[in-house]
Design an enzyme around this catalytic site. Structure first.
Site: not given
Ligand code: PAF
Length: 279
Positions: A31, A36-37, A61, A150-151, A154, A177, A187
């Site tokens: 959220g 970017g999202h 996390q 950006k991640d 991940q 972005i 965020s």
């Molecule tokens: O990148 C994120 O926003 C979070 O790490 C994800 C992939 C939604 C997992 O909670």
């Protein structure tokens, strides 16, 4: 009209009635959505017939309780943004158990990429990311899943998780972005004061210094210079120049074809990460 599901049962029932017929793209988020999202949603719309987004602030996390409690949450604004972006389905679970019920714990061997950089500086972080993304992938069973670069680490971790678990999901990384001034959208930027927003440009300065001087001076000196640039306006945790697949640090002797510089630094209370492709 975007359909909103609050339970995994109702979402699974709906998806199983359309799966097979349509290619499903998935954008998992926590959220507090920004451009970017929304660019991930656009990428998913280009490549898939149906786009599913999830909004779930995953407690497992966060390695600091304060980071979890202060994580910005605004689901009404998020819903409007997703609707405007043309998202088809939103999974918006009300509580943690809705996602974690019936979790089957798996232990995965993902190698170096989970132990370095974010893995080293945020103990337990990737365990939580892997747990929740696996659960979400099992619920949505998408054909493709979209993550922002950006991640970067991940993205590599999730791609490897899907491969190791033989999931038939294509994990795709999408361009970072940035704001007009180069700051990567996040965020967490919402929590920066005006002065901190200016100081945050130091990430860009350090990453560009690295790209522009790569190959011109020794690696150790270059890394030290970039760290020094970060130190002027922030409290850096790491600045590493790595092979973009293994995340092993490159040396004068390595022959990596894809190299990335990755960094994490704190501006006041806010920890930011960013990275750049070097070659
Ligand atoms: O990148 C994120 O926003 C979070 O790490 C994800 C992939 C939604 C997992 O909670």
């Amino acid at each position: 009209m975007m359909k909103i599901f609050k339970t995994q049962r109702t979402l699974k029932d709906y998806l199983s009635s359309i799966q097979g017929e349509f290619e499903v793209g998935f954008v998992p988020t926590m959220g507090s959505l920004h451009q970017g999202h929304l660019s991930l949603i656009q990428n998913a719309k280009k490549r898939c017939d149906i786009v599913v987004c999830s909004i779930f602030v995953n407690p497992t996390q966060f390695n600091k309780v304060s980071d979890f409690t202060n994580y910005p949450k605004d689901s009404l604004e998020d819903i409007e943004l997703l609707q405007t972006a043309g998202c088809d389905i939103l999974f918006l679970p009300n509580d943690v158990n809705e996602v974690y019920q019936n979790e089957e714990k798996v232990s995965l061997e993902l190698g170096n990429i989970v132990n370095v950089l974010e893995g080293e500086h945020r103990p337990g972080h990737f365990d939580g990311v892997i747990r929740v993304v696996k659960l979400l992938f099992d619920i949505v069973q998408p054909d493709k899943a979209f993550f922002g670069l950006k991640d970067f680490q991940q993205f590599l971790v999730i791609q490897k998780m899907a491969k190791v678990l033989n999931m038939e999901i294509e994990v795709l990384g999408c361009d970072i972005i940035r704001e007009d001034n180069g700051l990567a959208m996040s965020s967490r930027n919402k929590r920066l004061s005006n002065i901190e927003l200016k100081n945050a440009l130091v990430l860009q300065k350090a990453l560009h210094h690295c790209k522009n001087n790569f190959g011109k001076i020794g690696l150790q000196d270059l890394q030290a210079e970039c760290f020094g640039i970060l130190q002027k306006e922030s409290e850096p945790e790491y600045f590493e120049i790595c092979d973009a697949e293994s995340l092993l640090p490159i040396t004068e002797e390595s022959h990596s074809e894809n190299i990335r510089a990755l960094t994490a630094t704190s501006i006041g209370e806010i920890r930011l990460i960013d990275n750049i492709e070097i070659v």
